[in-house]
Scaffold this motif. Structure first.
Motif, mmCIF file in Angstrom:
data_model
loop_
_atom_site.group_PDB
_atom_site.id
_atom_site.type_symbol
_atom_site.label_atom_id
_atom_site.label_comp_id
_atom_site.label_asym_id
_atom_site.label_seq_id
_atom_site.Cartn_x
_atom_site.Cartn_y
_atom_site.Cartn_z
ATOM 1 N N ALA A 34 0.831 -1.203 0.000
ATOM 2 C CA ALA A 34 0.000 0.000 0.000
ATOM 3 C C ALA A 34 0.866 1.255 0.000
ATOM 4 C CB ALA A 34 -0.921 0.014 1.225
ATOM 5 N N VAL A 35 0.323 2.331 -0.571
ATOM 6 C CA VAL A 35 0.938 3.652 -0.478
ATOM 7 C C VAL A 35 -0.091 4.606 0.118
ATOM 8 C CG1 VAL A 35 2.597 3.412 -2.351
ATOM 9 C CG2 VAL A 35 0.305 4.199 -2.851
ATOM 10 N N VAL A 36 0.402 5.572 0.895
ATOM 11 C CA VAL A 36 -0.470 6.568 1.513
ATOM 12 C C VAL A 36 0.074 7.949 1.172
ATOM 13 C CG1 VAL A 36 -1.460 7.438 3.660
ATOM 14 C CG2 VAL A 36 -0.967 4.989 3.424
ATOM 15 N N GLU A 37 -0.784 8.790 0.623
ATOM 16 C CA GLU A 37 -0.416 10.168 0.319
ATOM 17 C C GLU A 37 -1.078 11.079 1.342
ATOM 18 O OE1 GLU A 37 1.568 13.224 -1.419
ATOM 19 O OE2 GLU A 37 1.822 11.063 -1.734
ATOM 20 N N ALA A 38 -0.271 11.936 1.973
ATOM 21 C CA ALA A 38 -0.761 12.803 3.055
ATOM 22 C C ALA A 38 -0.968 14.228 2.556
ATOM 23 C CB ALA A 38 0.243 12.798 4.204
ATOM 24 N N LYS A 39 -1.976 14.903 3.127
ATOM 25 C CA LYS A 39 -2.237 16.315 2.876
ATOM 26 C C LYS A 39 -2.488 16.999 4.215
ATOM 27 C CE LYS A 39 -2.073 16.005 -1.624
ATOM 28 N NZ LYS A 39 -0.957 16.617 -2.383
ATOM 29 N N ASP A 40 -2.312 18.324 4.240
ATOM 30 C CA ASP A 40 -2.675 19.024 5.466
ATOM 31 C C ASP A 40 -4.190 19.185 5.538
ATOM 32 O OD1 ASP A 40 -3.507 21.351 4.041
ATOM 33 O OD2 ASP A 40 -1.447 22.101 4.010
ATOM 34 N N MET A 41 -4.672 19.766 6.640
ATOM 35 C CA MET A 41 -6.114 19.809 6.870
ATOM 36 C C MET A 41 -6.826 20.909 6.096
ATOM 37 S SD MET A 41 -6.454 18.729 10.858
ATOM 38 C CE MET A 41 -5.986 17.071 11.412
ATOM 39 N N ASN A 42 -6.065 21.694 5.341
ATOM 40 C CA ASN A 42 -6.700 22.644 4.420
ATOM 41 C C ASN A 42 -7.180 21.950 3.150
ATOM 42 O OD1 ASN A 42 -6.377 25.058 5.958
ATOM 43 N ND2 ASN A 42 -4.188 25.030 5.438
ATOM 44 N N HIS A 43 -6.784 20.704 2.976
ATOM 45 C CA HIS A 43 -7.198 19.895 1.826
ATOM 46 C C HIS A 43 -8.273 18.903 2.250
ATOM 47 C CE1 HIS A 43 -3.277 21.357 0.407
ATOM 48 N NE2 HIS A 43 -3.702 21.090 -0.818
ATOM 49 N N ALA A 44 -9.055 18.464 1.274
ATOM 50 C CA ALA A 44 -10.005 17.385 1.517
ATOM 51 C C ALA A 44 -9.245 16.084 1.699
ATOM 52 C CB ALA A 44 -10.988 17.272 0.361
ATOM 53 N N PHE A 45 -9.839 15.134 2.393
ATOM 54 C CA PHE A 45 -9.150 13.878 2.694
ATOM 55 C C PHE A 45 -8.789 13.089 1.439
ATOM 56 C CE2 PHE A 45 -13.476 12.518 2.181
ATOM 57 C CZ PHE A 45 -13.431 11.201 1.753
ATOM 58 N N ASP A 46 -9.537 13.304 0.334
ATOM 59 C CA ASP A 46 -9.289 12.533 -0.885
ATOM 60 C C ASP A 46 -8.526 13.320 -1.945
ATOM 61 O OD1 ASP A 46 -11.330 14.285 -1.360
ATOM 62 O OD2 ASP A 46 -12.648 12.845 -2.349
ATOM 63 N N ASP A 47 -7.990 14.500 -1.579
ATOM 64 C CA ASP A 47 -7.274 15.309 -2.567
ATOM 65 C C ASP A 47 -6.026 14.614 -3.106
ATOM 66 O OD1 ASP A 47 -9.043 17.361 -2.654
ATOM 67 O OD2 ASP A 47 -7.775 18.847 -1.654
ATOM 68 N N GLY A 48 -5.440 13.728 -2.333
ATOM 69 C CA GLY A 48 -4.197 13.083 -2.768
ATOM 70 C C GLY A 48 -4.380 11.727 -3.411
ATOM 71 N N ILE A 49 -5.636 11.323 -3.679
ATOM 72 C CA ILE A 49 -5.841 9.946 -4.134
ATOM 73 C C ILE A 49 -5.305 9.715 -5.536
ATOM 74 C CG2 ILE A 49 -8.171 10.264 -5.086
ATOM 75 C CD1 ILE A 49 -6.818 7.253 -3.024
ATOM 76 N N GLN A 50 -5.413 10.719 -6.410
ATOM 77 C CA GLN A 50 -4.879 10.531 -7.766
ATOM 78 C C GLN A 50 -3.359 10.354 -7.729
ATOM 79 O OE1 GLN A 50 -6.377 10.010 -10.566
ATOM 80 N NE2 GLN A 50 -8.463 10.412 -9.897
ATOM 81 N N GLN A 51 -2.710 11.148 -6.892
ATOM 82 C CA GLN A 51 -1.261 11.022 -6.751
ATOM 83 C C GLN A 51 -0.893 9.659 -6.169
ATOM 84 O OE1 GLN A 51 0.431 14.272 -4.593
ATOM 85 N NE2 GLN A 51 2.535 13.589 -4.850
ATOM 86 N N ALA A 52 -1.617 9.245 -5.134
ATOM 87 C CA ALA A 52 -1.353 7.938 -4.529
ATOM 88 C C ALA A 52 -1.586 6.817 -5.524
ATOM 89 C CB ALA A 52 -2.247 7.752 -3.300
ATOM 90 N N LEU A 53 -2.636 6.955 -6.320
ATOM 91 C CA LEU A 53 -2.948 5.927 -7.314
ATOM 92 C C LEU A 53 -1.863 5.849 -8.373
ATOM 93 C CD1 LEU A 53 -5.057 3.853 -8.160
ATOM 94 C CD2 LEU A 53 -6.225 5.657 -9.457
#
Length: 775
Positions: free
Chosen positions: A77-96
């Motif tokens: 698995a890979v996990v992409e993190a964002k700060d709380m100014n972003h939505a929880f799923d903002d990094g999913i394309q990058q993680a994918l």
């Protein structure tokens, strides 16, 4: 924790690192992932190498915020993190995207409040609370169920890698994908496998890890490694397969000893020329080997009626893995026809973009006799008094049917000129038409480099299959610590399998009609060795062979050749005389030779290729101007951006990514003394350029340095002088203080005190940069 005025939590002021430390890492660890299973900021590429002058610099590495491992050899698995100014799923394309690249089934994005999960096995996406993150065993069970993995198969698939605590070498991400896919496929019963990996990307290391895991798991105990050249066998045994040294042997003199477990052999050691006699490989029973690895499998083993293929067919029950950088397909040879479609492919283009392979420059040189052809005058005889047939000879004939001595001399001159401008001890391979041409080319190069040959007569050597002394020098040529030989001439021997990591120049003075051969030859230069000053390699092309870069098959699937002769020589023959010229009575090795024809180089092109390997337009300046204007709409916008950046190299890297190559532009503009800033302003905004020396002098004329005194002023004056000769680089880091001429003023700490401290020194450097670029 940061509090707002009302006493609540101010999540908006938490950085991404804060969110990872306070929320994401604890949530993952609470799910049962221990520290050995977590890789933070996992870099899986080296960063593309960009060419700058005779050196290079790295682009940014690709990094996953978290890489999660079920076992040390099984990323899951890979996990992409964002700060709380972003939505929880903002990094999913990058993680994918990272998950696809790494071959990982599960991708996650989070801002510390929720997780978004993308299951690549099923395509399902769903939101999870921070307490619902799955455990290692949960993800593994989901993976096993999706892949129908049995307990017996699981035992093989989870077999650990071989790890050498001394070298600490581990598989790169693409090697890991190839290893795991292969192990899983074999565990589930697949017996014919093809792996396609560009030259220089570690095929033998990948093969070793596959063999070791299968052998150590007890699934494959008798293993045969097949190749068709001794150097491929010998390099493999002493390097990647060395951990097997107590249980491995090399078959020699057709002597087969069944007491070993790992066998290395040339095809030639297992067959007799007489097909009606019993073959040496028949000393073993058909089921003797459990696994056969075929190196460079695009050659003999891919041909249906070859003796080499009969070896593989005899041991038909063994799992057979074909490995090559260049699978081949034509009427008689089919790599995929035997091994099947590639289980995994890692291309040259991908290797360069990831920073694991060296980028290349192409210098194409046109000789008048090649471009115009040569027709002898009536009754012309060669140097041996033989009447030369009256017809037009062209580049396909030169050194094959007719030798023009001055042509050989001009090629040697051009090669020498380039090396004198760059690095006379840069390892160089000159590919010639045949062995006799390679000998003449060596003599011509010696005449152009008499000073270095006088120092060591091994400076230039011919290495061909019939040259015993030359072949003895091969190990020295490929040794990174050996200076000699530096330049070698060859025809076929070095076209494949020779691992010369420091080769900087490849010269093409042969007619390469096969795409497979072209790829193999180019592969001689693809190794990166910045520690030895090798950041890229150059291809100097005298016969137009580099036009094959434009062929869509160059970096794609195997070449398809339905019109050829079975040797990869399909397609149009090019300008030739009538067919009977090829069928005339021609003695073995007999060629015309003339020494009274003058040859000139009338065309020289430095070709640039974009990130996809496509040739950039001939009008480099116009093309670059358009790309710069796409990034900066006006001169003011560019100058503002330039002044805002602390490190100007960032602009160079940005432009490189958009196919603006400043070194090539500087050469095209004909002014080596322009700063990058002036070059960009001149090309894109038609601003009159200043030289670096002029900019440095302008600073001095404005008395800018008068506000400094003593050592501080001397340091800044020295920096201006260095800028005038070397450019802006030294002004972007205080590391210059450790070098001459600044070390005379004391340690970096002592010099910084002359400015009032480190921060004041850095401010002085930034102010000096602004002053240099002031109007």
């Amino acid at each position: 924790m940061v509090n707002n005025k009302s006493g609540g939590l101010n999540f908006g002021k938490l950085t991404e690192e804060d969110v990872k430390y306070q929320y994401i890492t604890p949530a993952i660890e609470n799910a049962g992932w221990d520290k050995s299973q977590l890789k933070f900021e996992f870099a899986f590429t080296d960063g593309k190498m960009h060419i700058k002058g005779q050196k290079g610099y790295r682009g940014a590495k690709k990094r996953a915020d978290y890489l999660l491992l079920y076992k040390p050899s099984i990323p899951i698995a890979v996990v992409e993190a964002k700060d709380m100014n972003h939505a929880f799923d903002d990094g999913i394309q990058q993680a994918l995207g990272y998950a696809k690249t790494l071959g990982i089934p599960f991708a996650y994005s989070t801002n510390g409040k929720s997780f978004m999960e993308h299951n690549r096995l099923t395509g399902e996406v769903k939101e999870l609370s921070m307490s619902e993150f799955p455990s290692p065993e949960t993800l593994w069970q989901r993976y096993k169920k999706s892949k129908n993995i049995t307990p017996e198969e699981e035992e093989i698939i989870t077999e650990p890698d071989y790890y050498d605590p001394i070298s600490k070498k581990k598989p790169r991400y693409y090697q890991r994908k190839a290893i795991n896919r292969t192990i899983e496929a074999i565990a589930q019963g697949k017996n014919r496998i093809l792996l396609v990996m560009a030259t220089g990307t570690g095929k033998t290391f990948t093969a070793f890890q596959i063999a070791y895991k299968l052998w150590n798991a007890g699934m494959k105990k008798k293993i045969l490694y097949l190749a068709d050249r001794n150097i491929l066998i010998d390099q493999t045994m002493v390097q990647d397969f060395k951990p097997f040294e107590k249980v491995m042997t090399k078959i020699k003199h057709k002597d087969l000893d069944s007491s070993y477990e790992i066998y290395f052999s040339l095809y030639q050691q297992l067959v007799n020329n007489n097909e009606h006699e019993k073959q040496p490989y028949q000393e073993f029973s058909p089921d003797f080997f459990d696994l056969i690895i075929v190196d460079e499998c695009h050659r003999g083993s891919a041909k249906d009626d070859s003796q080499w293929r009969r070896i593989l067919e005899y041991f038909h029950s063994a799992t057979q893995i074909g490995m090559t950088a260049t699978p081949k397909e034509d009427k008689e040879i089919s790599t995929t026809g035997y091994f099947g479609e590639p289980l995994y492919t890692y291309s040259l283009k991908k290797g360069i973009n990831d920073g694991f392979l060296a980028p290349y420059r192409v210098k194409r040189i046109g000789l008048d006799v090649d471009l115009d052809g040569y027709r002898p005058e009536k009754d012309k005889v060669d140097i041996n008094g033989k009447l030369i047939e009256d017809r037009e000879y062209n580049v396909l004939d030169f050194d094959r049917k007719i030798i023009i001595d001055d042509r050989t001399k001009v090629v040697a001159q051009k090669v020498t000129e380039y090396l004198k401008r760059t690095d006379r001890f840069g390892k160089t391979i000159v590919f010639c038409v045949d062995q006799e041409h390679a000998l003449r080319m060596r003599h011509a190069l010696i005449n152009e480099n008499q000073d270095l040959v006088a120092e060591n007569d091994r400076y230039i050597m011919r290495i061909t299959s019939d040259d015993v002394e030359g072949k003895r020098q091969l190990d020295y040529f490929i040794d990174t610590d050996e200076k000699y030989p530096t330049i070698v001439t060859t025809s076929e021997l070095l076209s494949t399998g020779v691992d010369c990591k420091t080769c900087k120049l490849i010269v093409l003075d042969n007619n390469i009609e096969s795409m497979t051969k072209f790829k193999q030859i180019i592969g001689r230069g693809t190794r990166l060795r910045p520690d030895y000053g090798k950041y890229y390699f150059t291809i100097m092309d005298f016969r137009g062979s580099t036009k094959k870069f434009a062929d869509p098959e160059f970096d794609g699937l195997p070449e398809k050749d339905d019109s050829g002769d079975g040797n990869g020589r399909g397609g149009p023959r090019g300008p030739r005389g009538p067919k009977e010229h090829d069928e005339q009575a021609w003695g073995p090795g007999e060629k015309y030779r003339v020494n009274d024809v003058k040859v000139r180089a009338i065309l020289e092109k430095n070709l640039c290729f974009d990130a996809e390997g496509n040739l950039i337009t001939e009008n480099l300046i116009s093309f670059s101007k358009d790309n710069i204007l796409n990034e900066y709409r006006s001169l003011d916008e560019f100058i503002h951006h330039w002044n805002e950046l602390e490190k100007k190299q960032a602009i160079t890297e940005e432009l490189y990514e958009h196919n603006v190559f400043l070194e090539e532009l500087r050469e095209a503009a004909g002014n080596d003394d322009m700063d990058d800033f002036d070059l960009i302003c001149h090309i894109a905004f038609d601003k009159k350029p200043l030289t670096r020396a002029e900019r440095a002098n302008n600073v001095k004329k404005r008395d800018y340095l008068n506000k400094y005194e003593g050592v501080a002023r001397k340091v800044l004056e020295g920096l201006l002088d260095k800028y005038a000769t070397d450019g802006i680089g030294d002004l972007e880091s205080i590391e210059f203080l450790e070098n001459d001429p600044f070390r005379q003023y004391g340690s970096p700490m002592k010099i910084a005190k002359e400015f009032g401290g480190k921060s004041q020194l850095q401010n002085a450097l930034h102010d000096l940069q602004r002053e240099i670029y002031a109007d």
